[in-house]
Enzyme design. Sequence first.
Site, PDB file in Angstrom:
ATOM      1  N   HIS A   1      12.567   5.683  -7.581  1.00 41.00           N
ATOM      2  CA  HIS A   1      11.920   5.897  -8.876  1.00 41.00           C
ATOM      3  C   HIS A   1      12.847   6.823  -9.652  1.00 41.00           C
ATOM      4  O   HIS A   1      12.954   8.005  -9.334  1.00 41.00           O
ATOM      5  CB  HIS A   1      10.542   6.519  -8.695  1.00 41.00           C
ATOM      6  CG  HIS A   1       9.776   6.645  -9.970  1.00 41.00           C
ATOM      7  ND1 HIS A   1       8.408   6.766 -10.007  1.00 41.00           N
ATOM      8  CD2 HIS A   1      10.170   6.676 -11.274  1.00 41.00           C
ATOM      9  CE1 HIS A   1       8.000   6.861 -11.272  1.00 41.00           C
ATOM     10  NE2 HIS A   1       9.073   6.818 -12.036  1.00 41.00           N
TER      11      HIS A   1
ATOM     12  N   PRO B   1       3.555   0.450  -5.073  1.00 42.37           N
ATOM     13  CA  PRO B   1       2.269   0.964  -4.583  1.00 42.37           C
ATOM     14  C   PRO B   1       1.657   1.860  -5.652  1.00 42.37           C
ATOM     15  O   PRO B   1       2.309   2.776  -6.152  1.00 42.37           O
ATOM     16  CB  PRO B   1       2.665   1.772  -3.335  1.00 42.37           C
ATOM     17  CG  PRO B   1       4.093   2.143  -3.553  1.00 42.37           C
ATOM     18  CD  PRO B   1       4.699   1.051  -4.371  1.00 42.37           C
TER      19      PRO B   1
ATOM     20  N   GLN C   1       2.284   1.680   2.564  1.00 46.05           N
ATOM     21  CA  GLN C   1       2.890   2.960   2.205  1.00 46.05           C
ATOM     22  C   GLN C   1       2.094   4.102   2.816  1.00 46.05           C
ATOM     23  O   GLN C   1       0.881   4.192   2.631  1.00 46.05           O
ATOM     24  CB  GLN C   1       2.976   3.169   0.695  1.00 46.05           C
ATOM     25  CG  GLN C   1       3.776   4.449   0.394  1.00 46.05           C
ATOM     26  CD  GLN C   1       3.887   4.802  -1.070  1.00 46.05           C
ATOM     27  OE1 GLN C   1       2.890   5.117  -1.704  1.00 46.05           O
ATOM     28  NE2 GLN C   1       5.094   4.742  -1.605  1.00 46.05           N
TER      29      GLN C   1
ATOM     30  N   CYS D   1       5.354  10.962  -4.832  1.00 47.65           N
ATOM     31  CA  CYS D   1       4.113  11.260  -5.554  1.00 47.65           C
ATOM     32  C   CYS D   1       4.043  12.753  -5.875  1.00 47.65           C
ATOM     33  O   CYS D   1       4.196  13.586  -4.979  1.00 47.65           O
ATOM     34  CB  CYS D   1       2.902  10.844  -4.726  1.00 47.65           C
ATOM     35  SG  CYS D   1       1.327  11.125  -5.576  1.00 47.65           S
TER      36      CYS D   1
ATOM     37  N   ARG E   1       3.394  -0.274 -13.549  1.00 46.89           N
ATOM     38  CA  ARG E   1       2.336  -0.477 -14.538  1.00 46.89           C
ATOM     39  C   ARG E   1       2.485  -1.790 -15.294  1.00 46.89           C
ATOM     40  O   ARG E   1       1.489  -2.431 -15.644  1.00 46.89           O
ATOM     41  CB  ARG E   1       2.308   0.705 -15.505  1.00 46.89           C
ATOM     42  CG  ARG E   1       1.717   1.972 -14.889  1.00 46.89           C
ATOM     43  CD  ARG E   1       1.995   3.184 -15.749  1.00 46.89           C
ATOM     44  NE  ARG E   1       3.415   3.508 -15.757  1.00 46.89           N
ATOM     45  CZ  ARG E   1       4.007   4.268 -16.651  1.00 46.89           C
ATOM     46  NH1 ARG E   1       3.315   4.785 -17.650  1.00 46.89           N
ATOM     47  NH2 ARG E   1       5.306   4.537 -16.584  1.00 46.89           N
TER      48      ARG E   1
ATOM     49  N   ASN F   1      13.123   1.489  -9.498  1.00 45.92           N
ATOM     50  CA  ASN F   1      11.739   1.554  -9.955  1.00 45.92           C
ATOM     51  C   ASN F   1      11.645   2.571 -11.082  1.00 45.92           C
ATOM     52  O   ASN F   1      12.428   3.501 -11.164  1.00 45.92           O
ATOM     53  CB  ASN F   1      10.835   1.958  -8.781  1.00 45.92           C
ATOM     54  CG  ASN F   1       9.408   2.270  -9.173  1.00 45.92           C
ATOM     55  OD1 ASN F   1       8.903   3.349  -8.915  1.00 45.92           O
ATOM     56  ND2 ASN F   1       8.747   1.333  -9.820  1.00 45.92           N
ATOM     57  N   GLY F   2      10.657   2.359 -11.961  1.00 44.64           N
ATOM     58  CA  GLY F   2      10.393   3.327 -13.020  1.00 44.64           C
ATOM     59  C   GLY F   2      10.669   2.786 -14.409  1.00 44.64           C
ATOM     60  O   GLY F   2      11.810   2.487 -14.742  1.00 44.64           O
TER      61      GLY F   2
ATOM     62  N   LYS G   1      10.462   5.583  -0.336  1.00 46.16           N
ATOM     63  CA  LYS G   1      10.367   5.555  -1.802  1.00 46.16           C
ATOM     64  C   LYS G   1      10.466   6.999  -2.285  1.00 46.16           C
ATOM     65  O   LYS G   1       9.671   7.851  -1.885  1.00 46.16           O
ATOM     66  CB  LYS G   1       9.062   4.921  -2.278  1.00 46.16           C
ATOM     67  CG  LYS G   1       9.008   4.693  -3.787  1.00 46.16           C
ATOM     68  CD  LYS G   1       7.769   3.873  -4.163  1.00 46.16           C
ATOM     69  CE  LYS G   1       7.818   3.434  -5.618  1.00 46.16           C
ATOM     70  NZ  LYS G   1       7.714   4.551  -6.554  1.00 46.16           N
TER      71      LYS G   1
END
Length: 347
Positions: A183, A24, A77, A107, A246, A223-224, A151
């Site tokens: 992440h 997301p 999300q 976030c 990304r 993730n990451g 997440k």
Amino acid sequence: MSLASPAPVAPSIDPAALRLSVAPMMDWTDSHCRVFHRLLAPHARLYSEMVHANAVIHGDRERLLGMDPVEHPVALQLGGSEPALLAQAARIGADWGYDEINLNCGCPSDRVQAGRFGACLMREPGLVADSVAAMVAASATAARPVPVTVKCRLGVDDDHDYDRFRAFVDTVAEAGCGIFIVHARNAWLQGLSPKENREVPPLRYDWAYRLKRERPDLQVVVNGGIADAEEATAHLAHADGAMLGRAAYHTPYLLHRLDVAWFGGQLQPRAELLRAMRPYVEAQLARGVFLKHISRHLLGLFANERGGRAFRQVLSEGAHKPGAGWALVEEAIAITESFAQPAVQDA
């Protein structure tokens, strides 16, 4: 709430459906983007932009939650930190047809800090557990109960204690969450911008791998910083899946390559994949959507290919003009393909 008694457990997700997913991303993974990614990767799990629970409850749901049927499986999300509101939003999301409800605990932006949600929640495992339990219970009342997932980051600021990270996961898992998207960086709440938070804190994939080894009953997605097919594939030896962010957006053909490699099929040319989107684009144009709102998600399709810069230029310069339509996309494809043609040699 007390977690002494067994909590309801959210439905699980087929392991194959977790193998490949797209993160997301605010201002990026809207419905137009997800339709494009679905054409590239039929088996990928897609995620909405983060939507605050209050917005889901009180806002324009068609604008915030609307999606095309082709997007499934797609997750919503949510952001927030009030269990009752998150529960209400989760039920709404399930009733709107989302296949998963995901709680954002990662976030790091100033806005989420002011609202006490996002990465701030890493320091409040009890509140996250209460929220997840409420969301699971609410989802269970929907016509089609859906999984509730989390997440998260590894920690906040200078929290460099694996045991603290695992304790966070354990507390939330006891509340009924069996799926964690990790992440694999810390979130810095002071001194780093959201962009820097995606790049500066060091990656510790080994923490996610260790969590999976020590908690094999949990599903763990990494993730990451995943930039290419080789990196993504390597994670599958240690975790249940790889979530691209990304890289999926800026080099979207990577999604197609991974989908074919991991699920089977044949690689399709970029232009052929893009042309499959024509009916959707023309239907959106007929509804009054401007081409620029769709084409901005297509710009990276020919990244690192000859003619890729020309493709971006044609779409970037023309999509905002009145009357721009599919003909502009065909023009961009034609110019791009002309770069791949061998030059004619003089006799």
